[in-house]
Design an enzyme around this catalytic site. Structure first.
Site, PDB file in Angstrom:
ATOM      1  N   ASP A 140       1.074  -1.135  -0.423  1.00 45.62           N
ATOM      2  CA  ASP A 140       0.051   0.205  -0.042  1.00 45.62           C
ATOM      3  C   ASP A 140       0.971   1.142  -0.150  1.00 45.62           C
ATOM      4  O   ASP A 140       1.836   1.152   1.430  1.00 45.62           O
ATOM      5  CB  ASP A 140      -1.001   0.162   1.379  1.00 45.62           C
ATOM      6  CG  ASP A 140      -2.168   1.124   1.135  1.00 45.62           C
ATOM      7  OD1 ASP A 140      -1.647   2.175   1.170  1.00 45.62           O
ATOM      8  OD2 ASP A 140      -3.089   0.705   1.379  1.00 45.62           O
ATOM      9  N   ASP A 162      -7.734   4.693  -8.662  1.00 44.55           N
ATOM     10  CA  ASP A 162      -8.871   4.092  -8.607  1.00 44.55           C
ATOM     11  C   ASP A 162     -10.336   5.473  -8.554  1.00 44.55           C
ATOM     12  O   ASP A 162     -10.483   6.147  -7.785  1.00 44.55           O
ATOM     13  CB  ASP A 162      -8.896   2.991  -7.517  1.00 44.55           C
ATOM     14  CG  ASP A 162      -8.465   1.925  -7.652  1.00 44.55           C
ATOM     15  OD1 ASP A 162      -8.431   1.187  -9.117  1.00 44.55           O
ATOM     16  OD2 ASP A 162      -7.760   1.713  -7.195  1.00 44.55           O
ATOM     17  N   ASP A 184      -9.253   9.904 -15.630  1.00 45.13           N
ATOM     18  CA  ASP A 184     -10.328  10.376 -17.015  1.00 45.13           C
ATOM     19  C   ASP A 184     -11.513  10.265 -16.085  1.00 45.13           C
ATOM     20  O   ASP A 184     -13.137  10.266 -16.929  1.00 45.13           O
ATOM     21  CB  ASP A 184     -10.652   9.404 -18.323  1.00 45.13           C
ATOM     22  CG  ASP A 184     -10.580   7.781 -17.419  1.00 45.13           C
ATOM     23  OD1 ASP A 184     -11.035   7.443 -16.159  1.00 45.13           O
ATOM     24  OD2 ASP A 184     -10.679   6.925 -18.345  1.00 45.13           O
TER      25      ASP A 184
HETATM   26  C1  LIG Z   1      -7.625   2.695 -12.667  1.00 45.16           C
HETATM   27  S1  LIG Z   1      -5.807   1.163 -11.236  1.00 45.16           S
HETATM   28  C2  LIG Z   1      -4.944   1.679 -13.233  1.00 45.16           C
HETATM   29  C3  LIG Z   1      -3.671   1.332 -13.280  1.00 45.16           C
HETATM   30  C4  LIG Z   1      -2.502   1.632 -13.806  1.00 45.16           C
HETATM   31  N1  LIG Z   1      -2.167   2.972 -13.479  1.00 45.16           N
HETATM   32  C5  LIG Z   1      -3.471   2.022 -15.757  1.00 45.16           C
HETATM   33  O1  LIG Z   1      -3.318   3.208 -16.065  1.00 45.16           O
HETATM   34  O2  LIG Z   1      -3.970   0.898 -16.518  1.00 45.16           O
HETATM   35  C6  LIG Z   1      -5.394   2.176  -9.471  1.00 45.16           C
HETATM   36  C7  LIG Z   1      -4.731   0.654  -9.478  1.00 45.16           C
HETATM   37  O3  LIG Z   1      -4.571   1.879  -8.478  1.00 45.16           O
HETATM   38  C8  LIG Z   1      -3.743   0.127  -7.076  1.00 45.16           C
HETATM   39  N2  LIG Z   1      -3.774   0.837  -6.604  1.00 45.16           N
HETATM   40  C9  LIG Z   1      -5.070   1.247  -5.389  1.00 45.16           C
HETATM   41  N3  LIG Z   1      -4.705   2.163  -4.744  1.00 45.16           N
HETATM   42  C10 LIG Z   1      -3.546   1.827  -4.364  1.00 45.16           C
HETATM   43  C11 LIG Z   1      -2.298   1.884  -2.970  1.00 45.16           C
HETATM   44  N4  LIG Z   1      -2.832   2.304  -1.597  1.00 45.16           N
HETATM   45  N5  LIG Z   1      -0.707   1.617  -2.582  1.00 45.16           N
HETATM   46  C12 LIG Z   1      -0.714   1.050  -4.994  1.00 45.16           C
HETATM   47  N6  LIG Z   1      -1.220   0.761  -5.226  1.00 45.16           N
HETATM   48  C13 LIG Z   1      -3.252   1.076  -5.313  1.00 45.16           C
HETATM   49  C14 LIG Z   1      -4.587  -0.758  -7.812  1.00 45.16           C
HETATM   50  O4  LIG Z   1      -4.587  -2.098  -7.214  1.00 45.16           O
HETATM   51  C15 LIG Z   1      -5.345  -0.269  -9.117  1.00 45.16           C
HETATM   52  O5  LIG Z   1      -4.331  -1.601 -10.055  1.00 45.16           O
END
Ligand SMILES: C[S@@+](CC[C@H](N)C(=O)[O-])C[C@H]1O[C@@H](n2cnc3c(N)ncnc32)[C@H](O)[C@@H]1O
Length: 213
Positions: free
Chosen positions: A92, A115, A151
């Protein structure tokens, strides 16, 4: 998770992986050299991170992600590209920044398509909040850059307003708004899904002001 990704998590972890914990990270030890440090948070399948690391060999790239299949995917790309300037943590981002990242050590932080949590009742789950930005500011070097892309239109506006209200940060975009898509950001998997749905992408680029001693 595919079998190849599972295998990569075992076979390639020693080469590219960094175990999360509580000990402070020492980037020079992690990479075996002193170089500008770029942190990508939430790299998803890591395609964009692998591309950035391979096209920018003079910088060190550290990726943080919690989704293990995506980490496995990135490890396979890192092996195929024989990257030596990439390290990966399965952790995290908030915990790593709070517990392990030294202050004043990051040259760039990149967060591409965090996200979106589009429903109003879920907005509190969004990563980009004032407290998280304060943490990033602490970890950025003077002049270090924070680049976020999304987006999700209302998330973009919320991020812009949080960052514009952060006195330690300076908006690099003309007119203190959004930035035209910078060439160094490769398209991401999540972004391409948005294109198919007709979503507009917003890039947001700020720099940390000099610390006053
Ligand atoms: C919507 S996805 C976008 C992934 C990538 N950046 C893309 O544009 O294809 C968001 C990513 O953030 C990761 N994520 C969310 N909260 C996180 C955190 N606190 N620490 C690390 N990764 C995190 C999720 O597992 C997910 O893979």
């Amino acid at each position: 998770m595919t079998r190849a990704q599972q295998r990569a998590l075992t076979a390639l972890w020693q080469r590219f992986g960094v175990d999360a914990g509580v000990a402070p990270l020492d980037p020079t030890v992690l990479f075996g050299r002193h170089a500008p440090l770029v942190l990508e948070i939430g790299f998803g399948d890591g395609e964009a991170l692998a591309t950035m690391a391979s096209t920018d060999p003079m910088a060190n790239y550290l990726g943080l992600e919690v989704h293990r299949p995506g980490i496995g995917h990135l490890l396979l790309r890192a092996e195929a590209l024989a990257l030596t300037n990439l390290r990966v943590m399965c952790a995290d981002a908030v915990e790593v920044l709070e517990r392990q990242m030294p202050d004043d050590c990051l040259d760039q932080v990149r967060i591409f398509f965090p996200d979106p949590w589009p429903k109003a009742r879920h907005h509190k789950r969004r990563l980009i909040q004032p407290s998280f930005v304060a943490l990033l500011v602490q970890k950025l070097k003077s002049g270090g850059q924070l680049h976020i892309a999304t987006d999700c239109e209302d998330y973009a506006r919320s991020i812009l307003s949080i960052l514009n209200a952060t006195s330690e940060l300076n908006n690099r975009a003309p007119g203190h708004g959004f930035m035209p898509h910078p060439m160094h950001r490769p398209p991401t998997k999540f972004e391409q899904r948005g294109w198919r749905l007709g979503y507009a992408v917003r890039d947001i680029l700020f720099a940390r002001r000099d610390r006053i001693e």
